[in-house]
Design a protein around this motif. Structure first.
Motif, PDB file in Angstrom:
ATOM      1  N   UNK B  37       0.895  -1.185  -0.054  1.00  0.00           N
ATOM      2  CA  UNK B  37       0.077  -0.077   0.028  1.00  0.00           C
ATOM      3  C   UNK B  37       0.761   1.262  -0.153  1.00  0.00           C
ATOM      4  N   UNK B 149      -7.456   3.466   2.680  1.00  0.00           N
ATOM      5  CA  UNK B 149      -6.542   3.339   3.742  1.00  0.00           C
ATOM      6  C   UNK B 149      -7.432   3.250   5.180  1.00  0.00           C
ATOM      7  N   UNK B 150      -8.177   4.196   5.323  1.00  0.00           N
ATOM      8  CA  UNK B 150      -9.007   4.303   6.655  1.00  0.00           C
ATOM      9  C   UNK B 150      -9.785   3.019   6.731  1.00  0.00           C
ATOM     10  N   UNK B 153      -7.624   0.104   7.684  1.00  0.00           N
ATOM     11  CA  UNK B 153      -7.024   0.153   9.114  1.00  0.00           C
ATOM     12  C   UNK B 153      -8.184  -0.121   9.934  1.00  0.00           C
TER      13      UNK B 153
END
Lengths: 187, 158
Positions: B37, B149-150, B153
Motif C-alpha cells: 500500500x 486506507x481508513x 485500518x
C-alpha cells in the motif's frame, strides 16, 4: 532501567489513561498514523527509487527533492506527533516491546542515513542531477534508505503483537534481556 | 441473493484455515500488505500532486504517469497477492465489517477511475489544457485512496 519508573509514572497520568481507554481517540490517532505513513513512506520510496535510477529517470533529482521533500517532511512530522501520542497511550508496554525497540533503532539508523546523504552526497547534486542512474554513493544511500524504512514500517506493524511481551512468561533469557524484562521468580 | 455463503466458503478454504491457525502468517502477510500500500501511495502521490500543481510541476503529466506506472501496478499487485489470503483467513468478520465494505467500494472505484477516466484525461492532454479538470481528478483519486486506507485500518478495530 532508568526509564522504567519514568514510563510507569507516565502510564498513570490521566491523559495517558484517557487515551488508552478511549477506543475512538486511539483508533483515530492510529488511522492518522497510517495515513501520514502513506504520505511519508510512499514519497520516500519514490525518491529512493529515483536515486537508484529505477524510476523517473528524466526527472532531475534536485527537482524531486525541491518539490516533494516538503511533503515528505510534513508526513514525517504528522507521523512523529501521532506516534508520540500512541506511545503516550501505552508507554510501559511499548517501551518493553521488542518490535518497538527494533523500530526505534532502525529509525535512528534511517535518520543517520538521511543526515549523511544530505550533508555528504546531496551537496554535489549539480554534477549528477540529470543522470538517469546517479553515482554509486547516491545509489547506496537510496538502497539503505529503502531497506531501513521498510524495516521501520514492518517493526511498527509488529508492535501490535504480544508474543514477546513481559507479561507472557516464560520467555527465553535473551528476549527478557532485550526487553528489559525482569519476570517475578514465583511465576 | 446474499454473499454470505461465498464468504463462508472463503473462510473454510485451506489457505484461510492455515493462516488462521498460524501465529506468524497473518502478521507477516499483513506487513507485506502495508508495504504494498505504501508503494502504491508513492506512485499515486507523484502523479496526483503534479496534477494539483504542488509537485513536479516542470514534468509533463503523461510522462510522469508513464514513469511510475510499473511501480503503481507492482504496488497494487502486492496488495492483492497479500490481501486475498488475509481476507480468506477472516472473511466472515469482513462480511459484517462496515469498514471492509467502505474499503472494497473505494478500491473498486479508485482502480476503475485511475485506469479509465484519469488515464484517458492525461493521455488526451486534457489536464494540461484544463488544469482544473486535472485537479478534480487528483482530488477524487486521493479521496478514494484515503477511503481505502481508513477502511483498511478500521477492519482491524472491529
Amino acid at each position: 532501567m532508568l526509564f522504567l519508573p519514568f514510563f510507569e509514572q507516565l502510564a498513570d497520568t490521566p491523559w495517558s489513561v484517557g487515551l488508552h481507554e478511549s477506543e475512538i481517540a486511539y483508533s483515530v490517532i492510529e488511522s492518522i498514523h497510517v495515513w501520514s505513513l502513506c504520505l511519508f513512506f510512499g514519497l520516500a520510496v519514490m525518491f529512493d527509487l529515483r536515486l537508484l535510477g529505477w524510476t523517473m529517470r528524466k526527472v532531475p533529482v534536485s527537482e524531486f527533492s525541491h518539490r516533494l521533500l516538503p511533503w515528505t517532511v510534513a508526513g514525517f512530522v504528522i507521523l512523529v506527533i501521532s506516534g508520540t501520542l500512541l506511545f503516550y497511550a501505552i508507554p510501559l508496554r511499548s517501551y518493553q516491546n521488542i518490535f518497538f525497540r527494533s523500530k526505534m533503532i532502525l529509525l535512528l539508523l534511517a535518520g543517520l542515513n538521511v543526515w549523511i546523504f544530505h550533508s555528504r552526497v546531496y551537496p554535489g547534486v549539480t554534477k549528477w542531477d540529470l543522470d538517469a542512474v546517479p553515482p554509486r554513493a547516491a545509489r547506496v544511500a537510496g538502497a539503505l534508505s529503502l531497506a531501513l524504512w521498510i524495516g521501520v514500517v514492518v517493526s511498527g506493524r509488529m508492535i501490535a503483537y504480544n508474543w514477546f511481551d513481559c507479561d507472557r512468561q516464560p520467555q527465553p533469557a535473551i528476549i527478557n534481556f532485550l526487553t528489559s524484562c525482569e519476570p517475578a521468580e514465583d511465576h | 441473493m446474499s454473499l454470505l455463503p461465498f464468504f463462508q466458503w472463503c473462510y473454510q478454504s485451506g489457505l484461510g484455515v492455515t493462516i488462521r491457525t498460524s501465529t506468524w502468517a497473518f502478521p507477516v502477510i499483513e506487513a507485506f500488505h502495508l508495504l504494498g500500500f505504501g508503494l502504491t501511495a508513492g506512485a499515486v502521490l507523484v502523479v496526483n500532486l503534479r496534477l494539483l500543481g504542488v509537485g513536479l510541476s516542470r514534468q509533463p503529466v503523461a510522462q510522469l504517469s508513464a514513469a511510475v506506472k510499473p511501480w503503481l501496478i507492482g504496488g497494487v499487485t502486492l496488495m492483492f497477492i497479500s490481501g486475498i489470503p488475509l481476507f480468506l483467513s477472516e472473511s466472515i468478520k469482513c462480511y459484517y465489517s462496515f469498514a471492509f465494505w467502505v474499503k472494497m467500494t473505494s478500491l473498486f472505484l479508485v482502480l476503475l477511475f485511475t485506469f479509465t477516466v484519469q488515464r484517458q484525461a492525461i493521455k488526451a492532454g486534457l489536464t494540461s489544457n484544463r488544469p482544473l479538470l486535472g485537479r478534480l481528478t487528483a482530488l477524487i483519486s486521493l479521496g478514494l485512496w484515503s477511503g481505502v486506507a481508513w477502511g483498511g485500518r478500521w477492519i482491524g478495530f472491529s
